[in-house]
Design a protein around this motif. Structure first.
Motif, short mmCIF file in Angstrom:
data_model
loop_
_atom_site.label_atom_id
_atom_site.label_comp_id
_atom_site.label_asym_id
_atom_site.label_seq_id
_atom_site.Cartn_x
_atom_site.Cartn_y
_atom_site.Cartn_z
N PHE A 174 75.66 46.00 15.97
CA PHE A 174 76.75 46.09 15.11
C PHE A 174 76.94 47.47 14.48
O PHE A 174 78.03 47.88 14.35
CB PHE A 174 76.57 45.01 13.87
N ASP A 175 75.76 48.15 14.13
CA ASP A 175 76.08 49.36 13.41
C ASP A 175 76.64 50.43 14.16
O ASP A 175 77.32 51.26 13.74
CB ASP A 175 74.60 49.87 12.76
N PHE A 176 76.17 50.56 15.45
CA PHE A 176 76.51 51.63 16.32
C PHE A 176 77.64 51.36 17.46
O PHE A 176 77.73 52.20 18.49
CB PHE A 176 75.15 52.32 16.99
N GLY A 177 78.13 50.04 17.38
CA GLY A 177 79.14 49.81 18.45
C GLY A 177 80.43 50.00 17.95
O GLY A 177 80.90 50.27 16.71
N THR A 178 81.46 49.84 18.92
CA THR A 178 82.93 50.04 18.65
C THR A 178 83.30 48.68 17.94
O THR A 178 82.67 47.59 18.10
CB THR A 178 83.52 50.56 19.98
#
Length: 361
Positions: free
Chosen positions: A74-78
């Motif tokens: 969730f933190d590093f996705g689009t």
């Protein structure tokens, strides 16, 4: 398949692909993937999402180690990738909310979801919202919904207002209710205060409910009107409440939050006369909880209110001195402290009789 027991810190990230689920479910593998995600390229993150099926994602969300990997996704996705993770929760939102590890992923999803996705999450949980509130894990999910979701999308709010007594007197429910008062707009919080006002007397005496009433009185988000409504609801029984273990704390907050007119109502109640013309405030001065309420009253009132209060307290204290002297008993420590504070403020001095006695608890 690579042996997870190898624990090699130099393992190339490409070797993880094809075995992501196994790695993410392992203590060291989970930590390795989380570290790699902080430096992963867009293509690598895309490949991770492509490998993990909906079934794999759900299993990881409920896993002691896997849930951390999903949170990092969730933190590093689009936004599109985050939406894919939210979609994987479909028909399993309640299960996630009540799970020790799943509730953490769900809270992260709520932080990252779009308004429309918020509505879908709320829709699944709405009919069981009260169950979530009283659950050790689910209550955190409800609190996060209150923080991040538009109030018009929170379809469970009418249930909360109807069950306000249950919420306010529950160890988790009282926290959720405070978040309602903190995050919802005034038009919504006023409806909750309507219910709190009706149940005010029982709530201030409850070990959990008293915190909810204190929150209304002390929160910067509370309107002056709502604070006044709570103070006025307490006034008719203020003397009794001031001697109660939990309610006495609320009485002190009421004195601090009250406007001038409401303070007058409280002072009038405190200075009522009981049997044989003895002011009722004398009972508070001698009470283990009530004496703190009296001290707070002395701190917060001013002008004519202060003069009336101080005069009565001093008269009561002198009467207590004479009574104790006649019976050969000493002033209790709490009585002595109030008397000493009152006399010092009025420029009065202790009589020889008062000097000759030591305060005892």
């Amino acid at each position: 398949m690579l042996c997870l027991l190898d624990r090699r810190p130099y393992l190339p990230s490409q070797d993880v692909f094809g075995h992501l689920h196994d790695f993410a479910s392992d203590q060291y593998g989970s930590r390795f993937i989380q570290e790699q995600l902080t430096e992963a390229s867009e293509e690598e993150i895309k490949e991770i999402h492509a490998e993990l099926s909906v079934k794999s994602l759900l299993t990881l969300m409920l896993d002691v180690f896997g849930n951390y990997v999903v949170q990092k996704l969730f933190d590093f996705g689009t936004q599109s990738q985050r939406s894919g993770l939210v979609a994987a929760m479909k028909n399993h939102v309640l299960e996630l909310a009540l799970d020790t590890y799943g509730c953490r992923v769900l809270q992260k999803a709520i932080e990252c979801a779009t308004p429309d996705e918020h509505s879908l999450l709320v829709e699944e949980i709405s009919s069981d919202a009260m169950t979530c509130v009283t659950d050790t894990n689910g209550n955190h999910v409800i609190q996060r919904l209150l923080q991040f979701v538009q109030p018009t999308r929170l379809t469970f709010l009418p249930d909360f207002r109807e069950g306000i007594l249950i919420l306010a007197t529950h160890p988790y429910g009282c926290r959720v209710l405070q978040r309602c008062l903190e995050y919802l707009p005034e038009e919504e919080t006023s409806l909750f205060v309507d219910g709190l006002q009706k149940e005010c007397e029982s709530l201030v005496e409850n070990q959990f409910g008293n915190y909810v009433i204190q929150f209304v009185l002390t929160s910067h988000g509370s309107s002056a009107r709502d604070r006044s409504r709570i103070v006025q609801a307490m006034c008719p029984n203020f003397l009794r409440l001031a001697r109660h273990k939990y309610a006495s704390n609320v009485c002190e907050k009421a004195l601090l939050a009250a406007n001038t007119d409401d303070k007058q109502l409280i002072i009038d109640e405190l200075l009522k006369e009981g049997d044989k013309g003895f002011p009722m405030i004398g009972l508070l001065m001698r009470d283990q909880y009530g004496n703190y309420v009296v001290q707070t009253a002395m701190d917060v009132v001013g002008g004519e209110q202060r003069e009336r209060l101080m005069h009565t307290i001093y008269a009561v204290a002198q009467r207590l001195l004479r009574s104790r002297a006649a019976s050969g008993k000493n002033l209790a420590a709490r009585e002595f402290c109030i008397f000493r504070f009152c006399t010092s403020l009025n420029g009065l001095t202790f009589g020889r009789e008062a000097h000759s006695r030591k305060a005892t608890g």
